[in-house]
Design an enzyme around this catalytic site. Sequence first.
Site, PDB file in Angstrom:
ATOM      1  N   CYS A   1      -4.681   2.425  -3.742  1.00  0.00           N
ATOM      2  CA  CYS A   1      -3.422   2.939  -3.146  1.00  0.00           C
ATOM      3  C   CYS A   1      -2.281   1.947  -3.339  1.00  0.00           C
ATOM      4  CB  CYS A   1      -3.587   3.278  -1.663  1.00  0.00           C
ATOM      5  SG  CYS A   1      -4.782   4.545  -1.347  1.00  0.00           S
TER       6      CYS A   1
ATOM      7  N   HIS B   1       0.868  -1.177   0.000  1.00  0.00           N
ATOM      8  CA  HIS B   1       0.000   0.000   0.000  1.00  0.00           C
ATOM      9  C   HIS B   1       0.910   1.234   0.000  1.00  0.00           C
ATOM     10  CE1 HIS B   1      -2.810   2.942   1.798  1.00  0.00           C
ATOM     11  NE2 HIS B   1      -3.785   2.151   1.394  1.00  0.00           N
TER      12      HIS B   1
ATOM     13  N   ASP C   1       3.068  -4.687   7.934  1.00  0.00           N
ATOM     14  CA  ASP C   1       1.844  -3.902   7.792  1.00  0.00           C
ATOM     15  C   ASP C   1       0.681  -4.887   7.927  1.00  0.00           C
ATOM     16  OD1 ASP C   1      -0.452  -2.730   6.846  1.00  0.00           O
ATOM     17  OD2 ASP C   1       0.480  -1.801   5.096  1.00  0.00           O
TER      18      ASP C   1
ATOM     19  N   LYS D   1     -10.547  -0.834  10.428  1.00  0.00           N
ATOM     20  CA  LYS D   1     -10.709  -2.004   9.550  1.00  0.00           C
ATOM     21  C   LYS D   1     -11.070  -3.237  10.369  1.00  0.00           C
ATOM     22  CE  LYS D   1      -7.267  -0.379   6.214  1.00  0.00           C
ATOM     23  NZ  LYS D   1      -8.019   0.170   5.099  1.00  0.00           N
TER      24      LYS D   1
ATOM     25  N   GLN E   1      -4.591  -5.369   6.857  1.00  0.00           N
ATOM     26  CA  GLN E   1      -5.602  -6.280   6.292  1.00  0.00           C
ATOM     27  C   GLN E   1      -5.529  -7.670   6.915  1.00  0.00           C
ATOM     28  OE1 GLN E   1      -7.936  -5.297   4.240  1.00  0.00           O
ATOM     29  NE2 GLN E   1      -7.123  -3.307   3.640  1.00  0.00           N
TER      30      GLN E   1
HETATM   31  N1  7TS Z   1      -1.811  -0.872   4.615  1.00  0.00           N
HETATM   32  C1  7TS Z   1      -2.708  -1.646   3.998  1.00  0.00           C
HETATM   33  C2  7TS Z   1      -2.352  -3.029   3.602  1.00  0.00           C
HETATM   34  C3  7TS Z   1      -3.985  -1.129   3.765  1.00  0.00           C
HETATM   35  O1  7TS Z   1      -4.883  -1.898   3.165  1.00  0.00           O
HETATM   36  C4  7TS Z   1      -4.298   0.198   4.139  1.00  0.00           C
HETATM   37  C5  7TS Z   1      -5.623   0.818   3.835  1.00  0.00           C
HETATM   38  C6  7TS Z   1      -3.328   0.928   4.815  1.00  0.00           C
HETATM   39  C7  7TS Z   1      -2.085   0.370   5.016  1.00  0.00           C
HETATM   40  C8  7TS Z   1      -3.593   2.301   5.337  1.00  0.00           C
HETATM   41  O2  7TS Z   1      -4.471   2.234   6.403  1.00  0.00           O
HETATM   42  P1  7TS Z   1      -5.023   3.546   7.110  1.00  0.00           P
HETATM   43  O3  7TS Z   1      -6.047   3.058   8.067  1.00  0.00           O
HETATM   44  O4  7TS Z   1      -3.881   4.215   7.774  1.00  0.00           O
HETATM   45  O5  7TS Z   1      -5.602   4.391   6.004  1.00  0.00           O
HETATM   46  N2  7TS Z   1      -6.284   0.256   2.723  1.00  0.00           N
HETATM   47  C9  7TS Z   1      -7.363   0.742   2.101  1.00  0.00           C
HETATM   48  C10 7TS Z   1      -7.990   0.072   1.056  1.00  0.00           C
HETATM   49  O6  7TS Z   1      -7.634  -1.021   0.616  1.00  0.00           O
HETATM   50  N3  7TS Z   1      -9.021   0.809   0.621  1.00  0.00           N
HETATM   51  O7  7TS Z   1      -9.087   1.931   1.359  1.00  0.00           O
HETATM   52  C11 7TS Z   1      -8.065   1.902   2.276  1.00  0.00           C
END
Ligand code: 7TS
Length: 425
Positions: free
Chosen positions: A383, A142, A219, A245, A222
């Site tokens: 992303c 990401h 990371d 999430k 997910q």
């Molecule tokens: N890493 C992964 C693997 C992610 O899927 C996401 C967000 C992030 C980091 C960033 O997370 P945040 O909570 O700091 O924004 N992924 C997604 C997505 O797949 N669609 O919208 C956000």
Amino acid sequence: MLYTTTSILKLKRDLLKITQILDVESIRKDFPILKREVNGKPLVYFDNGATSQKPQVVIDAITNYYTNENSNIHRGIHTLSQEATNAYEEARKKVQQFINAKHSNEIIFTKGTTDSINLVASSFGKKHLKKGDEIIISTMEHHSNIVPWQMICEEKEAILKVIPINDKGELLMDEFKKLLSPKTKMVAVTHVSNTLGTINPVKEIIAEAHQKGALVLIDGAQAVPHTKVDVQDLDCDFYAFSGHKMFGPTGVGILYGKEAILNNLPPYQGGGDMIKTVTFEKTTYNELPHKFEAGTPNIVGGIGLGVAIDYMNSIGISTIEAYEHELLAYATKQIKQIEGVRIIGEAKNKASVLSFVVDGTHPSDIGMIIDKLGVAIRTGHHCTEPLMNRFNVPGTARASFAFYNNEEEIDIFIAALNRAVTMLK
Ligand code: 7TS
């Protein structure tokens, strides 16, 4: 390849077996938003990769906090402040137990995964990176696990290396091993790809990196909502994830770090709560975890996250995992019946993410049409632009499932998709 009615029926039976362990219909009642309609149709929410929905207990905890407990933490001797502090610190312990960290002071509250990774890239980079050092990431990261490393590499004249993947969306482990060298200072990879669903062999990655003396950040944005994570078993040095999430509120996340390593990093931000004493001549810093938690945090977010963890525990993470596995298998077989659909991400080991493109159509057109039918999916590059370039597609359509989704919703999604494909051809 088309599937026979018999094989689809078998999948339906597998799902039914699991629904006997997991009472999806009663779980769905815990999520008030699932009752709403979108464009006159019942909502089918398949955008869980972007953010998950919240159960009533989390919503109630937020209301209760502002109604009865609201106060600042770690700084008041009055009752409300003590109650809020206790609730927040209790939540930290829940997170600790949930990921099996050794100590609760290894759990740093952040704004989310992005914030957690930026913290490590900045603090670690400032102290430990020098010209010519190397950081390894992967093709499927990401942007939030790419850009912070690029920024610090630029500042320190360090080099970013990238693990390639195969056409199924799996990391090429031999190539990874070749990239590792005594110059490698950090390996930062995703546990589960948000776009492909690939579950990476992170335990092996961590062991290999440690052999070369590199630290590892995982990371877990997910992974944590879908699979058991045990940071001691993995032996990762850092693990980052987001509350929103995993059925908790937005604006709160976690950075896990090994105590000794965190103690050896400089603070990320300066301000209240992260100090021991301040004079104009010299400031000394607070102990972990407060050293990395400058300013008033998202108190209600932390408390809500604790309740979300209780909720997930009440279902059981292995039940969640098994159920979602069946949902994915069912959806995958169904979608393959639609002509022209190409799944992007066919790793052997996959979490409940189904990315696809349809020949001759644009993902956003599909997303828009099926939204009219009440189905919410995500379209675009998710992303992960470098990953889209690797697959030579501008974007994909992505359905991502959670344990409150069911087979009926997949049927609605497939019917909607069929309609969209027919319209667009
Ligand atoms: N890493 C992964 C693997 C992610 O899927 C996401 C967000 C992030 C980091 C960033 O997370 P945040 O909570 O700091 O924004 N992924 C997604 C997505 O797949 N669609 O919208 C956000």
